[in-house]
Motif scaffolding. Sequence first.
Motif, PDB file in Angstrom:
ATOM      1  N   GLU A 134     -11.489   8.133   3.320  1.00 60.15           N
ATOM      2  CA  GLU A 134     -12.616   7.241   3.062  1.00 60.15           C
ATOM      3  C   GLU A 134     -12.255   5.761   3.096  1.00 60.15           C
ATOM      4  N   THR A 135     -10.991   5.441   2.950  1.00 53.32           N
ATOM      5  CA  THR A 135     -10.590   4.038   2.788  1.00 53.32           C
ATOM      6  C   THR A 135      -9.401   3.704   3.690  1.00 53.32           C
ATOM      7  N   ILE A 136      -9.421   2.481   4.222  1.00 54.39           N
ATOM      8  CA  ILE A 136      -8.323   1.953   5.024  1.00 54.39           C
ATOM      9  C   ILE A 136      -7.908   0.615   4.422  1.00 54.39           C
ATOM     10  N   ALA A 137      -6.619   0.458   4.168  1.00 55.74           N
ATOM     11  CA  ALA A 137      -6.109  -0.795   3.618  1.00 55.74           C
ATOM     12  C   ALA A 137      -5.369  -1.556   4.706  1.00 55.74           C
ATOM     13  N   MET A 138      -5.555  -2.879   4.736  1.00 59.96           N
ATOM     14  CA  MET A 138      -4.831  -3.738   5.668  1.00 59.96           C
ATOM     15  C   MET A 138      -4.454  -5.030   4.977  1.00 59.96           C
ATOM     16  N   THR A 139      -3.365  -5.636   5.452  1.00 57.88           N
ATOM     17  CA  THR A 139      -2.972  -6.936   4.921  1.00 57.88           C
ATOM     18  C   THR A 139      -3.786  -8.018   5.621  1.00 57.88           C
ATOM     19  N   ILE A 140      -4.292  -8.970   4.832  1.00 58.13           N
ATOM     20  CA  ILE A 140      -5.100 -10.063   5.365  1.00 58.13           C
ATOM     21  C   ILE A 140      -5.156 -11.176   4.324  1.00 58.13           C
ATOM     22  N   ASP A 141      -5.098 -12.413   4.781  1.00 54.39           N
ATOM     23  CA  ASP A 141      -5.175 -13.569   3.871  1.00 54.39           C
ATOM     24  C   ASP A 141      -4.153 -13.484   2.743  1.00 54.39           C
TER      25      ASP A 141
ATOM     26  N   ASP B  60      -7.328   8.330  -3.301  1.00 60.94           N
ATOM     27  CA  ASP B  60      -8.670   7.800  -3.533  1.00 60.94           C
ATOM     28  C   ASP B  60      -8.755   6.292  -3.355  1.00 60.94           C
ATOM     29  N   GLY B  61      -7.676   5.684  -2.885  1.00 58.31           N
ATOM     30  CA  GLY B  61      -7.692   4.241  -2.647  1.00 58.31           C
ATOM     31  C   GLY B  61      -7.545   3.390  -3.889  1.00 58.31           C
ATOM     32  N   SER B  62      -7.204   3.991  -5.016  1.00 62.25           N
ATOM     33  CA  SER B  62      -7.120   3.219  -6.268  1.00 62.25           C
ATOM     34  C   SER B  62      -5.776   2.536  -6.472  1.00 62.25           C
ATOM     35  N   LEU B  63      -4.738   2.979  -5.757  1.00 57.05           N
ATOM     36  CA  LEU B  63      -3.405   2.395  -5.888  1.00 57.05           C
ATOM     37  C   LEU B  63      -2.847   2.083  -4.509  1.00 57.05           C
ATOM     38  N   VAL B  64      -2.028   1.039  -4.437  1.00 61.03           N
ATOM     39  CA  VAL B  64      -1.422   0.661  -3.167  1.00 61.03           C
ATOM     40  C   VAL B  64       0.039   0.299  -3.399  1.00 61.03           C
TER      41      VAL B  64
ATOM     42  N   ASP C 185      -2.738  -1.485  -8.929  1.00 65.10           N
ATOM     43  CA  ASP C 185      -4.097  -0.970  -9.049  1.00 65.10           C
ATOM     44  C   ASP C 185      -4.981  -1.819  -8.142  1.00 65.10           C
ATOM     45  N   THR C 186      -5.672  -1.225  -7.186  1.00 61.73           N
ATOM     46  CA  THR C 186      -6.443  -2.006  -6.222  1.00 61.73           C
ATOM     47  C   THR C 186      -7.690  -2.633  -6.832  1.00 61.73           C
ATOM     48  N   ARG C 187      -8.085  -2.212  -8.011  1.00 59.31           N
ATOM     49  CA  ARG C 187      -9.269  -2.798  -8.658  1.00 59.31           C
ATOM     50  C   ARG C 187      -8.912  -3.981  -9.541  1.00 59.31           C
ATOM     51  N   THR C 188      -7.781  -3.889 -10.223  1.00 57.64           N
ATOM     52  CA  THR C 188      -7.405  -4.937 -11.174  1.00 57.64           C
ATOM     53  C   THR C 188      -6.248  -5.797 -10.692  1.00 57.64           C
ATOM     54  N   GLY C 189      -5.464  -5.294  -9.745  1.00 61.06           N
ATOM     55  CA  GLY C 189      -4.277  -6.010  -9.298  1.00 61.06           C
ATOM     56  C   GLY C 189      -3.096  -5.856 -10.225  1.00 61.06           C
ATOM     57  N   LYS C 190      -3.243  -5.041 -11.287  1.00 58.31           N
ATOM     58  CA  LYS C 190      -2.153  -4.871 -12.253  1.00 58.31           C
ATOM     59  C   LYS C 190      -1.087  -3.921 -11.712  1.00 58.31           C
TER      60      LYS C 190
END
Length: 394
Positions: free
Chosen positions: A255-262, A297-301, A326-331
């Motif tokens: 469901e989710t794709i992560a990429m580096t940007i900015d 589930d895309g919650s961690l990277v 954590d992809t939601r909080t950045g922690k």
Amino acid sequence: MNDQRLRLDLTALADEVTSVDLRDRTLRTSRRLGIQRAVATSAAALLLIAAAAGTAFAIRPDQSPTPLPADTPSVTATPTPSASPTPTPSTSAGDTPGAPPSGGTGTNTPSVQFGKLFYGPAEIAEATTANLRSWRPGGSTTRLLALPDIAFRGKMSVSSDGHRVAWAEDNNDLVVADADGSNKQKIRSNVSAYCVGAAWSPDRRQLLFRELAERGGPGRFGMLDMRSAEKTVRWWTTEFEDFEACNAVWSADGETIAMTIDYGVTLYGTDGTKRRVVPGFSEDGWQTDDVVSLSPDGSLVALLRHKPDGDPGDGARDLRVNVVLDTRTGKQVSLPLGGRTLHQVYFQSDGSMVVRVEAGSGYAVLLVDGDGKKVSETAEPASLKDEQILAVVD
């Protein structure tokens, strides 16, 4: 005369009295009294014994219950817990740096196991080709197909079942082959060999790639349907400036794709729709150039994070990891490293992680479950010392 008369009367009276042996009477009386005393004593003793026995039955704490039938299961009584509470074990997800390593068996269950790990050279030297290799902890390494150095420096991708490999060659052809080198075929031309290359979807149906623009420019992203005879492409409408979006990785749920940007990481839907930006990155603060793995589930990277003046890693392909966020909080998420240096992290489809750490002169891989607890640990073969993990599949 009167005296004579008295003597005669006494003599007559004596003749009428029966002689009695007082000794015999005394003995008989004595025996009768002795028997009576013995009977009385015995009776009293019996009463005392009965009373004592009754008291014992009434107060004995371990009196056995009525015996059970022979086919009745026996039951063992559980001792009553003491009044003082039992300390609760710690459930901390990570070890404090310098603390002893977590236990090696922890929550080991049949559903939490190492997948197959794929390796390639960590650095490309003068060789123009190198072999892809695989290894599953507990087994031996396997030499697979030979790939051009561009595949390792670019974004070579292994399918989720470990059977197929996709990469872009230095002539910008997108190529797919079996892991043993057979069935090699060109799928498409004019594909970026760097930045994105090719990324398999978890169901192995699609390949995300980036087409080069005819006159430079950023090009566009496309989803190539590998199961269609025509290899049809569904193009993203999202526009990117220059080559800013790179290093695409999928979540295992597809469901989710992560990429580096900015300078940081952005999450997208499979149609290219922007979902959210992982907080905590900026031009003057934390930065990253490579996203390595995304949780199911895309919650961690997992990625290599650095400051502007820090180590940015290899500009082509650096799969080192020094943090899980954590992809939601950045922690930052704590990991059970046992005070050792983190080197790589890959999420498996069940939510567990393969964590590579420095161990002596080489490396070890830890299996960490979805709760952040170490399940097991295995030392890597010495032959993989100069390799890096490129993928982990079930």
